[in-house]
Design an enzyme around this catalytic site. Structure first.
Site, PDB file in Angstrom:
ATOM      1  N   GLU A  56      -2.339  -8.978   2.864  1.00  0.00           N
ATOM      2  CA  GLU A  56      -2.952  -9.430   4.140  1.00  0.00           C
ATOM      3  C   GLU A  56      -4.267  -9.444   4.284  1.00  0.00           C
ATOM      4  O   GLU A  56      -4.845  -9.816   5.279  1.00  0.00           O
ATOM      5  CB  GLU A  56      -1.937  -8.775   5.066  1.00  0.00           C
ATOM      6  CG  GLU A  56      -2.494  -7.504   5.544  1.00  0.00           C
ATOM      7  CD  GLU A  56      -1.998  -6.304   4.620  1.00  0.00           C
ATOM      8  OE1 GLU A  56      -2.457  -4.959   5.116  1.00  0.00           O
ATOM      9  OE2 GLU A  56      -1.590  -6.630   3.534  1.00  0.00           O
ATOM     10  N   HIS A 109      -3.849  -4.562  -0.536  1.00  0.00           N
ATOM     11  CA  HIS A 109      -3.344  -5.141   0.698  1.00  0.00           C
ATOM     12  C   HIS A 109      -3.359  -6.799   0.767  1.00  0.00           C
ATOM     13  O   HIS A 109      -4.419  -7.321   0.766  1.00  0.00           O
ATOM     14  CB  HIS A 109      -4.149  -4.804   2.035  1.00  0.00           C
ATOM     15  CG  HIS A 109      -4.044  -3.439   2.340  1.00  0.00           C
ATOM     16  ND1 HIS A 109      -3.123  -2.969   3.350  1.00  0.00           N
ATOM     17  CD2 HIS A 109      -4.580  -2.201   1.923  1.00  0.00           C
ATOM     18  CE1 HIS A 109      -3.171  -1.628   3.461  1.00  0.00           C
ATOM     19  NE2 HIS A 109      -4.033  -1.068   2.786  1.00  0.00           N
ATOM     20  N   CYS A 152       0.746  -1.202  -0.128  1.00  0.00           N
ATOM     21  CA  CYS A 152      -0.104  -0.092  -0.112  1.00  0.00           C
ATOM     22  C   CYS A 152       0.880   1.316  -0.099  1.00  0.00           C
ATOM     23  O   CYS A 152       1.524   1.554  -0.962  1.00  0.00           O
ATOM     24  CB  CYS A 152      -0.997  -0.165   1.143  1.00  0.00           C
ATOM     25  SG  CYS A 152      -2.207   1.177   0.812  1.00  0.00           S
TER      26      CYS A 152
END
EC number: 4.3.2.10
Length: 213
Positions: A188, A186, A82
């Site tokens: 994750e 992202h 990001c």
């Protein structure tokens, strides 16, 4: 061979989510808060949530900036996430500070579009531009989670690994050069698709991190 991962902690990263994602894949990471911490790690993750100039100021306060430039210039493994992707470029329209400059080009504000909102927030499919350690053109189209108002514009389009549609344009979603890469989205927070990318990156590291040219 063991893998020593470091996550850069400069007060603007989503460290908990990144750490949990790595734990689910059987890896542990240490926090890198200053130059001394770099001595014990083989690969770095540079997360980031927030604005460009405060992020650069926070990084400068850690004393890490010259060491991260050396890390990149020595082509050691690094993954930006990001805002972490944006910091790897030379500059940003969001601020006046110099970026790390590991990728040539600038970060520009997303262009307004009648059917899109700024920030660009939510799930979107990726278009693979070139294969890299996170993504392969033979993979099913991954849907990933974005939250951003700015996007990188690389000077050299050959570093583009993936793009995403925004309005009638394709914006940078992933860049890669050598052993250094970054995601605007992202991984994750991108469910199974993001986990698969991180797993592939970790496998690449364990296999010796062959540079991508």
């Amino acid at each position: 061979m063991g893998l020593n991962l470091g996550v850069i902690d400069y007060g603007m990263g989503n460290l908990h989510s990144v750490g949990k994602a790595l734990e689910r894949l059987g890896e542990q990471a240490v926090l890198v808060q200053g130059p001394e911490d770099l001595k014990s790690v083989d690969a770095l993750i540079l997360p980031g949530v927030g604005s460009f100039d405060p992020a650069i100021e926070n990084l400068r306060a850690t004393g890490l900036i010259p060491h991260l430039k050396d890390w990149g210039n020595n082509n050691r493994p690094l993954l930006g996430i990001c805002l972490g992707l944006q910091l790897l470029f030379e500059r940003s329209d969001e601020g006046s500070k110099d970026g790390l400059g590991l990728f040539q080009g600038a970060v520009e504000r997303l262009q307004s579009h009648p059917n899109e909102r700024i920030p660009h927030m939510g799930w979107a499919p990726l278009t693979v531009e070139r294969n890299c350690p996170l993504l392969h053109s033979d993979d099913p189209t991954p849907w990933v989670y974005f939250v951003h108002s700015y996007a990188a514009v690389p000077l050299n389009s050959s570093v583009l690994a993936a793009t995403a549609a925004y309005g009638n344009a394709a914006v940078t979603a992933m860049v890669w050069s050598g052993r250094i890469g970054a995601c605007q989205f992202h991984p994750e927070k991108s469910s199974a698709a993001g986990e698969a990318m991180l797993k592939r990156w970790l496998h690449w590291l364990h296999q010796g991190a062959e540079p991508v040219h």
